[in-house]
Design a protein around this motif. Structure first.
Motif, PDB file in Angstrom:
ATOM      1  N   GLN A   1       0.841  -1.187   0.000  1.00 53.34           N
ATOM      2  CA  GLN A   1       0.000   0.000   0.000  1.00 53.34           C
ATOM      3  C   GLN A   1       0.880   1.242   0.000  1.00 53.34           C
ATOM      4  O   GLN A   1       1.879   1.309   0.723  1.00 53.34           O
ATOM      5  CB  GLN A   1      -0.903   0.000   1.246  1.00 53.34           C
ATOM      6  CG  GLN A   1      -1.921   1.116   1.270  1.00 53.34           C
ATOM      7  CD  GLN A   1      -3.065   0.883   0.317  1.00 53.34           C
ATOM      8  OE1 GLN A   1      -3.144  -0.179  -0.308  1.00 53.34           O
ATOM      9  NE2 GLN A   1      -3.942   1.851   0.174  1.00 53.34           N
ATOM     10  N   ARG A   3       0.954   5.496   0.256  1.00 56.82           N
ATOM     11  CA  ARG A   3       0.253   6.722   0.655  1.00 56.82           C
ATOM     12  C   ARG A   3       0.997   7.926   0.115  1.00 56.82           C
ATOM     13  O   ARG A   3       2.227   7.956   0.089  1.00 56.82           O
ATOM     14  CB  ARG A   3       0.171   6.835   2.172  1.00 56.82           C
ATOM     15  CG  ARG A   3      -0.708   5.805   2.859  1.00 56.82           C
ATOM     16  CD  ARG A   3      -0.763   6.097   4.350  1.00 56.82           C
ATOM     17  NE  ARG A   3      -1.442   7.365   4.619  1.00 56.82           N
ATOM     18  CZ  ARG A   3      -1.164   8.143   5.662  1.00 56.82           C
ATOM     19  NH1 ARG A   3      -0.211   7.809   6.503  1.00 56.82           N
ATOM     20  NH2 ARG A   3      -1.834   9.264   5.855  1.00 56.82           N
ATOM     21  N   GLY A  26       5.326   3.783   2.007  1.00 57.88           N
ATOM     22  CA  GLY A  26       4.763   2.454   1.853  1.00 57.88           C
ATOM     23  C   GLY A  26       5.756   1.519   1.191  1.00 57.88           C
ATOM     24  O   GLY A  26       6.958   1.729   1.238  1.00 57.88           O
ATOM     25  N   SER A  27       5.226   0.502   0.544  1.00 60.68           N
ATOM     26  CA  SER A  27       6.058  -0.520  -0.094  1.00 60.68           C
ATOM     27  C   SER A  27       6.522  -0.051  -1.472  1.00 60.68           C
ATOM     28  O   SER A  27       6.008  -0.475  -2.494  1.00 60.68           O
ATOM     29  CB  SER A  27       5.278  -1.823  -0.203  1.00 60.68           C
ATOM     30  OG  SER A  27       4.891  -2.288   1.076  1.00 60.68           O
ATOM     31  N   TYR A 109       2.926   2.083 -11.364  1.00 58.56           N
ATOM     32  CA  TYR A 109       1.599   2.422 -10.872  1.00 58.56           C
ATOM     33  C   TYR A 109       1.498   3.912 -10.608  1.00 58.56           C
ATOM     34  O   TYR A 109       2.472   4.565 -10.224  1.00 58.56           O
ATOM     35  CB  TYR A 109       1.293   1.638  -9.593  1.00 58.56           C
ATOM     36  CG  TYR A 109       1.261   0.154  -9.820  1.00 58.56           C
ATOM     37  CD1 TYR A 109       2.415  -0.616  -9.671  1.00 58.56           C
ATOM     38  CD2 TYR A 109       0.082  -0.483 -10.210  1.00 58.56           C
ATOM     39  CE1 TYR A 109       2.405  -1.986  -9.908  1.00 58.56           C
ATOM     40  CE2 TYR A 109       0.058  -1.840 -10.441  1.00 58.56           C
ATOM     41  CZ  TYR A 109       1.221  -2.599 -10.291  1.00 58.56           C
ATOM     42  OH  TYR A 109       1.195  -3.943 -10.531  1.00 58.56           O
ATOM     43  N   TYR A 111      -0.181   7.047  -8.536  1.00 58.83           N
ATOM     44  CA  TYR A 111      -0.765   7.372  -7.234  1.00 58.83           C
ATOM     45  C   TYR A 111      -0.987   8.869  -7.121  1.00 58.83           C
ATOM     46  O   TYR A 111      -0.178   9.670  -7.608  1.00 58.83           O
ATOM     47  CB  TYR A 111       0.151   6.909  -6.096  1.00 58.83           C
ATOM     48  CG  TYR A 111       0.246   5.419  -5.977  1.00 58.83           C
ATOM     49  CD1 TYR A 111       1.248   4.722  -6.621  1.00 58.83           C
ATOM     50  CD2 TYR A 111      -0.688   4.705  -5.231  1.00 58.83           C
ATOM     51  CE1 TYR A 111       1.332   3.347  -6.536  1.00 58.83           C
ATOM     52  CE2 TYR A 111      -0.609   3.322  -5.133  1.00 58.83           C
ATOM     53  CZ  TYR A 111       0.396   2.646  -5.784  1.00 58.83           C
ATOM     54  OH  TYR A 111       0.470   1.283  -5.692  1.00 58.83           O
TER      55      TYR A 111
END
Length: 122
Positions: A1, A3, A26-27, A109, A111
Protein backbone atom coordinates in the motif's frame (compact mmCIF):
# COMPACT_ATOMS: atom_id res chain seq x y z
CA UNK A 1 0.00 0.00 0.00
CA UNK A 2 1.29 3.44 -0.96
CA UNK A 3 0.25 6.72 0.66
CA UNK A 4 0.77 10.19 -0.79
CA UNK A 5 0.47 12.85 1.92
CA UNK A 6 0.43 16.52 0.98
CA UNK A 7 0.94 19.58 3.14
CA UNK A 8 1.55 23.30 2.84
CA UNK A 9 -1.61 24.72 1.32
CA UNK A 10 -3.42 27.71 2.72
CA UNK A 11 -4.53 31.29 2.22
CA UNK A 12 -2.08 33.91 0.98
CA UNK A 13 -2.31 37.39 -0.47
CA UNK A 14 -1.45 38.06 -4.09
CA UNK A 15 2.30 38.39 -4.52
CA UNK A 16 2.97 36.03 -1.64
CA UNK A 17 4.56 32.59 -1.52
CA UNK A 18 3.69 29.09 -0.42
CA UNK A 19 5.58 25.81 -0.43
CA UNK A 20 3.77 22.53 -0.96
CA UNK A 21 5.19 19.16 0.03
CA UNK A 22 4.11 15.63 -0.84
CA UNK A 23 5.66 12.51 0.64
CA UNK A 24 5.15 9.03 -0.78
CA UNK A 25 5.39 6.18 1.71
CA UNK A 26 4.76 2.45 1.85
CA UNK A 27 6.06 -0.52 -0.09
CA UNK A 28 8.00 1.47 -2.69
CA UNK A 29 10.91 0.22 -4.76
CA UNK A 30 11.46 3.39 -6.76
CA UNK A 31 9.66 6.58 -7.70
CA UNK A 32 9.78 7.75 -11.30
CA UNK A 33 8.23 11.05 -12.34
CA UNK A 34 6.52 13.19 -9.71
CA UNK A 35 4.06 15.92 -10.64
CA UNK A 36 1.83 18.64 -9.29
CA UNK A 37 -1.58 19.19 -10.84
CA UNK A 38 -4.26 21.67 -9.90
CA UNK A 39 -7.98 21.99 -10.39
CA UNK A 40 -9.94 25.19 -10.00
CA UNK A 41 -13.74 25.20 -9.61
CA UNK A 42 -15.44 24.52 -12.92
CA UNK A 43 -12.17 23.81 -14.69
CA UNK A 44 -10.30 20.69 -15.76
CA UNK A 45 -7.33 19.40 -13.81
CA UNK A 46 -4.13 20.77 -15.33
CA UNK A 47 -0.46 19.92 -15.04
CA UNK A 48 1.46 22.52 -13.05
CA UNK A 49 4.94 21.01 -12.97
CA UNK A 50 6.73 17.71 -13.47
CA UNK A 51 10.10 16.39 -12.32
CA UNK A 52 11.59 13.13 -13.52
CA UNK A 53 13.76 10.76 -11.51
CA UNK A 54 16.66 12.33 -13.34
CA UNK A 55 15.49 15.76 -12.09
CA UNK A 56 14.52 17.11 -15.48
CA UNK A 57 11.64 19.53 -15.05
CA UNK A 58 8.89 21.08 -17.09
CA UNK A 59 6.19 23.60 -16.19
CA UNK A 60 2.80 24.77 -17.34
CA UNK A 61 2.99 28.04 -19.23
CA UNK A 62 1.01 29.93 -16.59
CA UNK A 63 3.52 29.19 -13.81
CA UNK A 64 6.87 29.36 -15.61
CA UNK A 65 9.27 31.67 -13.83
CA UNK A 66 7.16 31.73 -10.65
CA UNK A 67 6.97 28.10 -9.48
CA UNK A 68 9.82 25.67 -8.86
CA UNK A 69 9.46 21.92 -8.49
CA UNK A 70 12.11 19.87 -6.67
CA UNK A 71 12.42 16.48 -5.04
CA UNK A 72 14.29 14.63 -2.33
CA UNK A 73 14.74 11.09 -3.58
CA UNK A 74 15.91 9.80 -0.21
CA UNK A 75 12.58 10.88 1.29
CA UNK A 76 10.41 10.15 -1.78
CA UNK A 77 9.18 13.70 -1.42
CA UNK A 78 8.32 16.33 -4.01
CA UNK A 79 8.07 20.05 -3.34
CA UNK A 80 6.46 22.97 -5.13
CA UNK A 81 7.75 26.42 -4.29
CA UNK A 82 5.18 28.95 -5.44
CA UNK A 83 6.21 32.61 -5.63
CA UNK A 84 4.47 35.73 -6.92
CA UNK A 85 1.13 34.04 -6.44
CA UNK A 86 -1.88 35.37 -8.30
CA UNK A 87 -5.61 34.98 -7.61
CA UNK A 88 -5.85 32.76 -10.69
CA UNK A 89 -3.52 30.27 -8.96
CA UNK A 90 -6.38 29.49 -6.56
CA UNK A 91 -7.16 25.78 -6.85
CA UNK A 92 -6.88 22.41 -5.18
CA UNK A 93 -3.34 21.16 -5.79
CA UNK A 94 -2.72 17.43 -6.18
CA UNK A 95 0.57 15.59 -6.18
CA UNK A 96 1.00 12.57 -8.41
CA UNK A 97 3.73 9.97 -8.77
CA UNK A 98 4.60 7.01 -10.97
CA UNK A 99 5.91 4.29 -8.69
CA UNK A 100 7.56 0.91 -9.13
CA UNK A 101 6.60 -1.41 -6.30
CA UNK A 102 8.57 -4.55 -7.03
CA UNK A 103 12.05 -4.78 -8.58
CA UNK A 104 11.14 -8.13 -10.14
CA UNK A 105 8.01 -6.79 -11.83
CA UNK A 106 8.20 -4.11 -14.57
CA UNK A 107 4.76 -2.61 -13.82
CA UNK A 108 4.51 1.05 -12.87
CA UNK A 109 1.60 2.42 -10.87
CA UNK A 110 0.00 5.85 -10.63
CA UNK A 111 -0.76 7.37 -7.23
CA UNK A 112 -2.46 10.63 -6.23
CA UNK A 113 -2.46 12.72 -3.11
CA UNK A 114 -5.68 13.83 -1.46
CA UNK A 115 -5.31 17.44 -2.58
CA UNK A 116 -4.52 20.62 -0.70
CA UNK A 117 -6.34 23.93 -1.11
CA UNK A 118 -4.41 27.00 -2.18
CA UNK A 119 -6.32 30.27 -2.05
CA UNK A 120 -4.80 33.54 -3.25
CA UNK A 121 -6.66 36.69 -2.30
CA UNK A 122 -6.46 39.88 -4.34
Amino acid sequence: QVRMVESGGGLVQAGGSLRLSCAASGSIFSVNAMDWYRQAPGKQRELVARITSGVNTNYGDSVKGRFTISRDNAKNTVYLQMNSLKPEDTAVYYCHAIIKLDPAVPNLYSYWGQGTQVTVSS
